[in-house]
Design a protein around this motif. Structure first.
Motif, short mmCIF file in Angstrom:
data_model
loop_
_atom_site.label_atom_id
_atom_site.label_comp_id
_atom_site.label_asym_id
_atom_site.label_seq_id
_atom_site.Cartn_x
_atom_site.Cartn_y
_atom_site.Cartn_z
N LEU A 180 42.52 34.48 34.51
CA LEU A 180 41.26 33.86 34.10
C LEU A 180 40.42 33.50 35.31
CD1 LEU A 180 39.48 32.71 31.86
CD2 LEU A 180 40.77 30.57 32.00
N LEU A 181 41.05 32.97 36.35
CA LEU A 181 40.33 32.63 37.56
C LEU A 181 39.76 33.88 38.23
CD1 LEU A 181 39.49 30.51 39.66
CD2 LEU A 181 41.69 30.89 40.79
N ALA A 182 40.53 34.96 38.23
CA ALA A 182 40.04 36.22 38.81
C ALA A 182 38.77 36.67 38.11
CB ALA A 182 41.12 37.29 38.73
N GLN A 183 38.76 36.51 36.80
CA GLN A 183 37.56 36.87 36.03
C GLN A 183 36.39 35.95 36.37
OE1 GLN A 183 37.98 36.39 31.79
NE2 GLN A 183 36.33 37.83 31.35
N GLN A 184 36.66 34.65 36.50
CA GLN A 184 35.61 33.67 36.77
C GLN A 184 34.95 33.89 38.12
OE1 GLN A 184 37.83 30.05 36.28
NE2 GLN A 184 37.41 29.91 34.07
N VAL A 185 35.73 34.29 39.14
CA VAL A 185 35.15 34.48 40.47
C VAL A 185 34.64 35.90 40.69
CG1 VAL A 185 36.63 32.67 41.44
CG2 VAL A 185 37.33 35.08 41.62
N GLY A 186 34.77 36.74 39.68
CA GLY A 186 34.27 38.11 39.79
C GLY A 186 35.11 38.99 40.70
N ALA A 187 36.40 38.77 40.72
CA ALA A 187 37.27 39.55 41.59
C ALA A 187 37.39 40.99 41.10
CB ALA A 187 38.65 38.91 41.66
N LYS A 188 37.29 41.92 42.04
CA LYS A 188 37.53 43.33 41.75
C LYS A 188 38.96 43.72 42.08
CE LYS A 188 33.28 43.82 40.57
NZ LYS A 188 32.95 43.91 39.12
N VAL A 189 39.61 42.88 42.90
CA VAL A 189 41.01 43.09 43.27
C VAL A 189 41.68 41.72 43.36
CG1 VAL A 189 42.62 44.05 44.97
CG2 VAL A 189 40.38 45.13 44.65
N LEU A 190 42.92 41.65 42.91
CA LEU A 190 43.72 40.44 43.06
C LEU A 190 44.89 40.76 43.97
CD1 LEU A 190 44.69 37.55 42.30
CD2 LEU A 190 45.81 38.58 40.31
N HIS A 191 45.07 39.94 45.01
CA HIS A 191 46.21 40.15 45.90
C HIS A 191 47.23 39.04 45.72
CE1 HIS A 191 48.65 41.54 49.16
NE2 HIS A 191 48.59 40.38 49.76
N SER A 192 48.46 39.44 45.38
CA SER A 192 49.57 38.51 45.22
C SER A 192 50.50 38.68 46.41
CB SER A 192 50.32 38.78 43.91
OG SER A 192 49.49 38.51 42.79
N PRO A 193 50.65 37.67 47.27
CA PRO A 193 51.35 37.86 48.55
C PRO A 193 52.84 37.59 48.55
CG PRO A 193 50.28 35.73 48.54
CD PRO A 193 49.96 36.37 47.21
N PHE A 194 53.43 37.37 47.36
CA PHE A 194 54.85 37.00 47.39
C PHE A 194 55.58 37.53 46.17
CE2 PHE A 194 58.40 33.80 47.21
CZ PHE A 194 58.99 34.16 48.41
N TYR A 195 55.79 38.85 46.12
CA TYR A 195 56.65 39.54 45.16
C TYR A 195 56.13 39.61 43.74
CZ TYR A 195 60.34 39.17 48.74
OH TYR A 195 61.07 39.25 49.90
N THR A 196 55.63 38.51 43.17
CA THR A 196 55.28 38.48 41.76
C THR A 196 53.79 38.68 41.55
OG1 THR A 196 54.98 36.07 41.75
CG2 THR A 196 57.19 36.91 41.28
N CYS A 197 53.41 39.06 40.33
CA CYS A 197 52.00 39.25 40.00
C CYS A 197 51.81 39.09 38.50
CB CYS A 197 51.53 40.63 40.45
SG CYS A 197 52.29 42.02 39.58
N PRO A 198 50.56 38.87 38.06
CA PRO A 198 50.32 38.80 36.61
C PRO A 198 50.58 40.16 35.95
CG PRO A 198 48.44 37.93 37.87
CD PRO A 198 49.34 38.63 38.83
N LEU A 199 51.10 40.13 34.76
CA LEU A 199 51.32 41.37 34.02
C LEU A 199 50.02 41.96 33.52
CD1 LEU A 199 54.53 40.43 31.98
CD2 LEU A 199 54.36 41.66 34.15
N ARG A 200 49.05 41.08 33.21
CA ARG A 200 47.73 41.53 32.76
C ARG A 200 46.69 40.75 33.54
NH1 ARG A 200 51.13 41.39 28.47
NH2 ARG A 200 51.29 43.28 27.18
N ALA A 201 46.26 41.33 34.65
CA ALA A 201 45.36 40.60 35.55
C ALA A 201 43.89 40.80 35.23
CB ALA A 201 45.62 41.04 36.99
N GLY A 202 43.54 41.88 34.53
CA GLY A 202 42.14 42.15 34.24
C GLY A 202 41.43 42.89 35.36
N CYS A 203 42.13 43.14 36.48
CA CYS A 203 41.59 43.91 37.59
C CYS A 203 42.78 44.49 38.35
CB CYS A 203 40.71 43.04 38.50
SG CYS A 203 41.60 41.70 39.35
N PRO A 204 42.56 45.46 39.22
CA PRO A 204 43.69 46.01 39.99
C PRO A 204 44.37 44.93 40.83
CG PRO A 204 41.76 47.42 40.18
CD PRO A 204 41.29 46.16 39.51
N VAL A 205 45.68 45.05 40.97
CA VAL A 205 46.48 44.08 41.71
C VAL A 205 47.20 44.78 42.86
CG1 VAL A 205 48.42 42.46 41.59
CG2 VAL A 205 46.83 42.64 39.67
N THR A 206 47.19 44.13 44.03
CA THR A 206 48.06 44.54 45.13
C THR A 206 49.08 43.43 45.34
OG1 THR A 206 46.52 43.63 46.77
CG2 THR A 206 46.32 45.98 46.25
#
Length: 382
Positions: free
Chosen positions: A88-114
């Motif tokens: 939800l926060l990624a959507q609010q800030v207009g993120a085109k990419v979400l970077h998760s720096p410690f192994y885990t990530c959202p299953l449904r991020a709404g944008c590409p995830v690294t």
């Protein structure tokens, strides 16, 4: 994405621990380097724990820094928020990419995830983790390899193990070596060394240094046994100082109980960040006989402090140390022999200290940041 503008990237820094351990060093180093890039290179937003938000705001001029919910200071709540609040926060800030720096990530991020996967030792060294931790991180790594648009790893060894063991797609893995901050980790002055020795109660006594978590994978019990055998007959034996978090290795206490009474072993816990150059640089040797690492940041930091290093040639460690460190095995008898040889050979220690100091300059957070930015741009445009 507007033509000519970089994609907005949201970095989730809520996993950074209060002790600024390995993941903290990585996130702090990466964000510091990103903050020094031209604004036309990266459009950055960062979500952090509330205790870190002001610090990152000062570090990242022009970036949007958001304080996460207070509950994310606790791991179960943070993992739950990662799946719901973070997208939800990624959507609010207009993120085109979400970077998760410690192994885990959202299953449904709404944008590409690294995702950064720091090591594969949960698969290569499973016996060194308790069942809960092993199960959790194995699942997280497998999920991230499936879900992430790209995976970032800190060494070629980690990349190769993920490919070998989990059939990971090599075309979606980027190697970004960690860096070392030359201001925070530097060849210390005599005054810095003396200050740390005084705080540890060592005065002019020599010592062997270890810095890191006391986890089974770090092989601290065999380090204790090897050191004790190496120096037992010295008229003025150097101490062993085990600094860092206490960890969960019960075997350490058994090894400590075996140490002869005339030898001195110190466990000061966490040292002040400002004291680390004096601690590492003041040691006769920094010894790190690990069973395997995804990168090996402690040996790089010791090298940057002009300290001769003794480590093992396991997984990524030769990528970091190269010919600028001495190698041993995980066995206490071999540690004893190799450590004794190094302690008795001052010219070799001086040579290694200089070689390590020079090699450490090759590992920069700026280079790491460039790999990250390239990966983010790549996934944002596909």
């Amino acid at each position: 994405m507007t033509a000519g503008r970089p994609p907005r990237v949201l970095v989730d820094a809520t996993s950074v621990p209060a002790d600024r351990g390995g993941v903290g060093r990585y996130v702090d180093g990466l964000l510091g380097a990103l903050g020094r890039l031209d604004p036309d290179r990266v459009d950055l937003a960062v979500v952090a724990q509330r205790s870190d938000a002001e610090r990152y705001s000062r570090m990242l001029d022009g970036a949007e820094v958001i304080a996460g919910p207070a509950a994310v200071a606790h791991r179960p709540a943070r993992l739950a928020w990662e799946q719901t609040g973070l997208p939800l926060l990624a959507q609010q800030v207009g993120a085109k990419v979400l970077h998760s720096p410690f192994y885990t990530c959202p299953l449904r991020a709404g944008c590409p995830v690294t995702v950064t996967v720091h090591d594969a030792t949960f698969f290569t060294e499973p016996e060194h983790y308790d069942n809960t931790k092993r199960t959790f991180f194995r699942s997280a790594i497998k999920t991230s390899l499936r879900r992430a648009a790209r995976v970032i790893v800190p060494s070629k060894a980690t990349r190769d193990e993920l490919i070998r063991l989990l059939d990971a797609d090599p075309t979606r893995i980027d190697v970004a070596y960690h860096g070392v901050d030359p201001v925070a980790f530097h060849a210390p002055t005599d005054e810095e060394k003396a200050r740390v020795r005084a705080r540890l109660g060592l005065n002019d006594a020599g010592y062997v240094a270890f810095l890191g978590a006391k986890e089974p994978r770090k092989n601290v019990p065999n380090l204790i046994r090897g050191w004790a055998r190496a120096v037992a007959d010295w008229p003025h034996p150097p101490a062993l100082v085990l600094a860092g978090g206490q960890g969960h290795d019960d075997e350490i206490d058994r090894a400590v109980a075996e140490v002869p009474s005339h030898l001195r072993l110190l466990r000061p816990g966490y040292l002040r960040y400002a004291d680390l150059p004096g601690f590492l640089g003041g040691a006769l040797v920094a010894c790190y006989p690990s069973f395997g690492e995804g990168f090996g940041l402690p040996i790089l930091e010791a090298m940057a402090c002009a300290t001769p290093v003794l480590t093992t040639p396991r997984l990524s460690l030769p990528e970091v140390g190269g010919d600028a460190v001495a190698y041993t095995t995980e066995d206490p008898d071999r540690i004893a022999t190799d450590l004794a040889d190094l302690l008795h050979d001052e010219p070799r220690r001086i040579t290694l200290a200089k070689a390590g100091f020079d090699r450490a300059k090759e590992f920069t957070w700026s280079s790491s940041a460039e790999v990250h930015v390239t990966a983010w741009k790549r996934v944002a445009t596909t």
